[in-house]
Scaffold this motif. Structure first.
Motif, PDB file in Angstrom:
ATOM      1  N   ARG A  29     -33.625 -74.281   9.966  1.00  0.00           N
ATOM      2  CA  ARG A  29     -33.254 -75.401  10.828  1.00  0.00           C
ATOM      3  C   ARG A  29     -34.442 -76.362  10.801  1.00  0.00           C
ATOM      4  O   ARG A  29     -35.530 -76.041  11.289  1.00  0.00           O
ATOM      5  N   TRP A  30     -34.252 -77.510  10.162  1.00  0.00           N
ATOM      6  CA  TRP A  30     -35.331 -78.491  10.011  1.00  0.00           C
ATOM      7  C   TRP A  30     -35.549 -79.222  11.325  1.00  0.00           C
ATOM      8  O   TRP A  30     -34.595 -79.658  11.962  1.00  0.00           O
ATOM      9  N   ILE A  31     -36.808 -79.334  11.739  1.00  0.00           N
ATOM     10  CA  ILE A  31     -37.115 -79.964  13.024  1.00  0.00           C
ATOM     11  C   ILE A  31     -37.915 -81.254  12.873  1.00  0.00           C
ATOM     12  O   ILE A  31     -38.018 -82.024  13.820  1.00  0.00           O
ATOM     13  N   ALA A  32     -38.479 -81.490  11.698  1.00  0.00           N
ATOM     14  CA  ALA A  32     -39.261 -82.715  11.505  1.00  0.00           C
ATOM     15  C   ALA A  32     -39.213 -83.109  10.034  1.00  0.00           C
ATOM     16  O   ALA A  32     -39.088 -82.252   9.155  1.00  0.00           O
ATOM     17  N   GLU A  33     -39.302 -84.418   9.803  1.00  0.00           N
ATOM     18  CA  GLU A  33     -39.226 -84.941   8.441  1.00  0.00           C
ATOM     19  C   GLU A  33     -40.153 -86.142   8.319  1.00  0.00           C
ATOM     20  O   GLU A  33     -40.300 -86.920   9.254  1.00  0.00           O
ATOM     21  N   ARG A  34     -40.772 -86.278   7.157  1.00  0.00           N
ATOM     22  CA  ARG A  34     -41.598 -87.452   6.850  1.00  0.00           C
ATOM     23  C   ARG A  34     -41.233 -87.923   5.459  1.00  0.00           C
ATOM     24  O   ARG A  34     -41.079 -87.130   4.539  1.00  0.00           O
ATOM     25  N   ARG A  35     -41.113 -89.236   5.315  1.00  0.00           N
ATOM     26  CA  ARG A  35     -40.788 -89.842   4.030  1.00  0.00           C
ATOM     27  C   ARG A  35     -42.058 -90.472   3.465  1.00  0.00           C
ATOM     28  O   ARG A  35     -42.757 -91.192   4.163  1.00  0.00           O
ATOM     29  N   VAL A  77     -38.159 -74.634  11.939  1.00  0.00           N
ATOM     30  CA  VAL A  77     -38.481 -73.807  13.097  1.00  0.00           C
ATOM     31  C   VAL A  77     -39.135 -72.520  12.616  1.00  0.00           C
ATOM     32  O   VAL A  77     -38.604 -71.849  11.718  1.00  0.00           O
ATOM     33  N   PRO A  78     -40.277 -72.143  13.187  1.00  0.00           N
ATOM     34  CA  PRO A  78     -40.885 -70.860  12.819  1.00  0.00           C
ATOM     35  C   PRO A  78     -39.972 -69.690  13.215  1.00  0.00           C
ATOM     36  O   PRO A  78     -39.286 -69.755  14.228  1.00  0.00           O
ATOM     37  N   VAL A  79     -39.976 -68.660  12.393  1.00  0.00           N
ATOM     38  CA  VAL A  79     -39.167 -67.476  12.692  1.00  0.00           C
ATOM     39  C   VAL A  79     -40.051 -66.238  12.600  1.00  0.00           C
ATOM     40  O   VAL A  79     -41.009 -66.189  11.834  1.00  0.00           O
ATOM     41  N   CYS A 132     -43.109 -70.123   8.876  1.00  0.00           N
ATOM     42  CA  CYS A 132     -42.593 -71.458   9.160  1.00  0.00           C
ATOM     43  C   CYS A 132     -42.179 -72.101   7.835  1.00  0.00           C
ATOM     44  O   CYS A 132     -43.017 -72.314   6.952  1.00  0.00           O
ATOM     45  N   PRO A 133     -40.881 -72.420   7.677  1.00  0.00           N
ATOM     46  CA  PRO A 133     -40.408 -72.976   6.412  1.00  0.00           C
ATOM     47  C   PRO A 133     -40.783 -74.454   6.256  1.00  0.00           C
ATOM     48  O   PRO A 133     -40.869 -75.191   7.235  1.00  0.00           O
ATOM     49  N   PHE A 134     -41.013 -74.847   5.007  1.00  0.00           N
ATOM     50  CA  PHE A 134     -41.170 -76.257   4.690  1.00  0.00           C
ATOM     51  C   PHE A 134     -40.659 -76.488   3.274  1.00  0.00           C
ATOM     52  O   PHE A 134     -40.572 -75.569   2.471  1.00  0.00           O
ATOM     53  N   ILE A 135     -40.309 -77.734   3.018  1.00  0.00           N
ATOM     54  CA  ILE A 135     -39.815 -78.102   1.693  1.00  0.00           C
ATOM     55  C   ILE A 135     -40.301 -79.505   1.373  1.00  0.00           C
ATOM     56  O   ILE A 135     -40.450 -80.342   2.270  1.00  0.00           O
ATOM     57  N   ILE A 136     -40.579 -79.741   0.110  1.00  0.00           N
ATOM     58  CA  ILE A 136     -40.981 -81.063  -0.370  1.00  0.00           C
ATOM     59  C   ILE A 136     -39.973 -81.464  -1.446  1.00  0.00           C
ATOM     60  O   ILE A 136     -39.907 -80.838  -2.500  1.00  0.00           O
ATOM     61  N   SER A 183     -46.409 -68.137  16.154  1.00  0.00           N
ATOM     62  CA  SER A 183     -45.590 -69.251  15.678  1.00  0.00           C
ATOM     63  C   SER A 183     -46.404 -70.530  15.493  1.00  0.00           C
ATOM     64  O   SER A 183     -46.171 -71.291  14.551  1.00  0.00           O
ATOM     65  N   MET A 184     -47.363 -70.778  16.366  1.00  0.00           N
ATOM     66  CA  MET A 184     -48.188 -71.987  16.253  1.00  0.00           C
ATOM     67  C   MET A 184     -49.031 -71.940  14.978  1.00  0.00           C
ATOM     68  O   MET A 184     -49.146 -72.939  14.269  1.00  0.00           O
ATOM     69  N   GLY A 185     -49.608 -70.794  14.693  1.00  0.00           N
ATOM     70  CA  GLY A 185     -50.381 -70.640  13.469  1.00  0.00           C
ATOM     71  C   GLY A 185     -49.523 -70.830  12.229  1.00  0.00           C
ATOM     72  O   GLY A 185     -49.965 -71.395  11.226  1.00  0.00           O
ATOM     73  N   ALA A 186     -48.269 -70.368  12.285  1.00  0.00           N
ATOM     74  CA  ALA A 186     -47.362 -70.548  11.149  1.00  0.00           C
ATOM     75  C   ALA A 186     -47.085 -72.035  10.912  1.00  0.00           C
ATOM     76  O   ALA A 186     -47.053 -72.493   9.768  1.00  0.00           O
ATOM     77  N   ILE A 187     -46.927 -72.793  11.998  1.00  0.00           N
ATOM     78  CA  ILE A 187     -46.739 -74.243  11.868  1.00  0.00           C
ATOM     79  C   ILE A 187     -47.984 -74.876  11.261  1.00  0.00           C
ATOM     80  O   ILE A 187     -47.895 -75.690  10.333  1.00  0.00           O
ATOM     81  N   GLN A 188     -49.156 -74.514  11.790  1.00  0.00           N
ATOM     82  CA  GLN A 188     -50.407 -75.074  11.267  1.00  0.00           C
ATOM     83  C   GLN A 188     -50.577 -74.748   9.788  1.00  0.00           C
ATOM     84  O   GLN A 188     -50.977 -75.611   9.000  1.00  0.00           O
ATOM     85  N   ASN A 189     -50.266 -73.517   9.405  1.00  0.00           N
ATOM     86  CA  ASN A 189     -50.404 -73.134   7.998  1.00  0.00           C
ATOM     87  C   ASN A 189     -49.373 -73.823   7.115  1.00  0.00           C
ATOM     88  O   ASN A 189     -49.657 -74.148   5.956  1.00  0.00           O
ATOM     89  N   ALA A 190     -48.175 -74.066   7.647  1.00  0.00           N
ATOM     90  CA  ALA A 190     -47.174 -74.817   6.888  1.00  0.00           C
ATOM     91  C   ALA A 190     -47.680 -76.242   6.639  1.00  0.00           C
ATOM     92  O   ALA A 190     -47.568 -76.765   5.526  1.00  0.00           O
TER      93      ALA A 190
END
Length: 157
Positions: A15-21, A38-40, A50-54, A70-77
């Motif tokens: 579930r994508w929660i943020a996007e940057r172009r 969303v971190p899982v 925490c998933p991310f895609i480019i 979860s916060m660390g997973a976001i930071q590492n993503a």
């Protein structure tokens, strides 16, 4: 640095929660889209991820930032995103008014893996640089004000 792993067929869609172009500034041109999800916390007491895609740079597989919370997973993503953008070697610019050339908006994080003392040392160096830049900027503003004031001639009555 976060470890990366590609999705498998068993992995639920993020579930994508943020996007940057980002604007590609090379001959190819176009847009690069960065998404973070969303971190899982997987079952089995593994680390948070925490998933991310480019999208728009080639490999469009889902990657992950991992950590013990979860916060660390976001930071590492976010660190993983920055790392992948830099490693691509493609000039990119954030689609933001006033963004500078090659500014993606993904800043380098101060590393904590070498201990708190090292982290605090780097933070003090950064804060000192920021304060010096702010001081120079304040001085520039004051000089400009003084020049304007000197140019203003008093009115004759």
């Amino acid at each position: 640095m976060p470890a990366s792993a590609k999705t498998t067929s068993k992995t639920k869609r993020p579930r994508w929660i943020a996007e940057r172009r980002l604007e590609r500034r090379d001959a190819v041109g176009g847009i690069v889209v960065v998404r973070i999800g969303v971190p899982v916390w997987p079952s089995g007491a593994g680390p948070w991820k925490c998933p991310f895609i480019i999208l728009g740079l080639g490999d469009e597989s889902i990657q992950f930032g991992y950590s013990e919370d979860s916060m660390g997973a976001i930071q590492n993503a976010l660190s993983g995103i920055r790392s992948m953008l830099v490693q691509s070697g493609i000039p990119l610019r954030w689609e933001l008014e006033g963004a500078e050339e090659n500014d993606t908006g993904f800043q380098m994080a101060v590393p904590f893996a070498y201990g708190l003392g090292f982290q605090q040392h780097l933070e003090k160096m950064i804060e000192a640089e920021i304060e010096e830049r702010a001081r120079l900027f304040r001085e520039l503003i004051e000089r400009r004000k003084a020049r304007r004031k000197a140019r203003v001639k008093p009115r004759k009555e």
